[in-house]
Design an enzyme around this catalytic site. Structure first.
Site, short mmCIF file in Angstrom:
data_model
loop_
_atom_site.label_atom_id
_atom_site.label_comp_id
_atom_site.label_asym_id
_atom_site.label_seq_id
_atom_site.Cartn_x
_atom_site.Cartn_y
_atom_site.Cartn_z
N HIS A 101 0.85 -1.19 0.00
CA HIS A 101 0.00 0.00 0.00
C HIS A 101 0.89 1.24 0.00
O HIS A 101 1.48 1.58 1.02
CB HIS A 101 -0.92 0.03 1.23
CG HIS A 101 -1.93 -1.06 1.23
ND1 HIS A 101 -3.06 -1.03 0.47
CD2 HIS A 101 -1.96 -2.25 1.88
CE1 HIS A 101 -3.77 -2.12 0.67
NE2 HIS A 101 -3.10 -2.89 1.52
N ALA A 149 8.27 -18.32 17.37
CA ALA A 149 6.84 -18.00 17.43
C ALA A 149 6.63 -16.52 17.71
O ALA A 149 7.34 -15.91 18.51
CB ALA A 149 6.16 -18.84 18.50
#
Length: 180
Positions: A101, A149
């Protein structure tokens, strides 16, 4: 080699089930792969033993290239072009997204700006991407890399390293005893 080692070697990262459930699991994997291919880009190539868990959403604008022996966990999302090596584990809730974007023109709102779709994420072979990781492309994750993680990958990660954090950075070598 013990029987347990042989079973693990044959199974790979998957749990062992009685044979009727194994056949059902294999059929579900095949159906999920076909679903991803149908909804995915026109250029979708893959090797053998590819597994997508429930909720996989692959919306690459141009291409997906997958090697052999790759497993994608639940709720995997991919919105960019991707190239993945072989022997790769992608945990659940992992997203591959792009910097797509543009926001540097004050005369155009982000909502009105044309979307950029030339982002590519490259994942090497023998890679583990941990639960909840977000990879923001363009990015390259080197061979043998482990991504912890909850990490956010915003650039290239070197091979054979363990990387964690926001943004993800190498914290140590994967094989510290091997001379390079």
């Amino acid at each position: 080699m013990t029987t347990e080692q042989q079973t693990t070697e044959q199974q790979g990262p998957f749990r062992s089930y009685p044979w009727p459930l194994e056949r059902l699991r294999d059929a579900l994997r095949c159906i999920r792969l076909k679903r991803v291919k149908i909804r995915g880009p026109a250029q979708f190539s893959h090797g053998s033993s590819i597994s997508f868990a429930k909720g996989a959403d692959v919306r690459s604008p141009h291409s997906v290239e997958l090697g052999h022996h790759i497993s994608f966990g639940k709720n995997f999302t991919c919105e960019v072009d991707v190239r993945v090596g072989s022997h790769v584990l992608v945990s659940s809730n992992v997203s591959f997204v792009g910097r797509d974007h543009p926001f540097d023109d004050p005369a155009v709102t982000v909502y009105e700006a044309a979307r950029l779709d030339d982002t590519v994420i490259e994942i090497g072979s023998d890679v583990l991407i941990g639960f909840g990781t977000i990879v923001v492309g363009p990015a390259k994750i080197g061979d043998g890399c482990i991504v912890g993680a909850g990490s956010v990958v915003v650039g290239d990660l070197p091979p054979s390293t363990i990387c964690v954090g926001v943004p993800a950075k190498p914290v140590r070598q994967r094989y510290p005893d091997i001379m390079r």
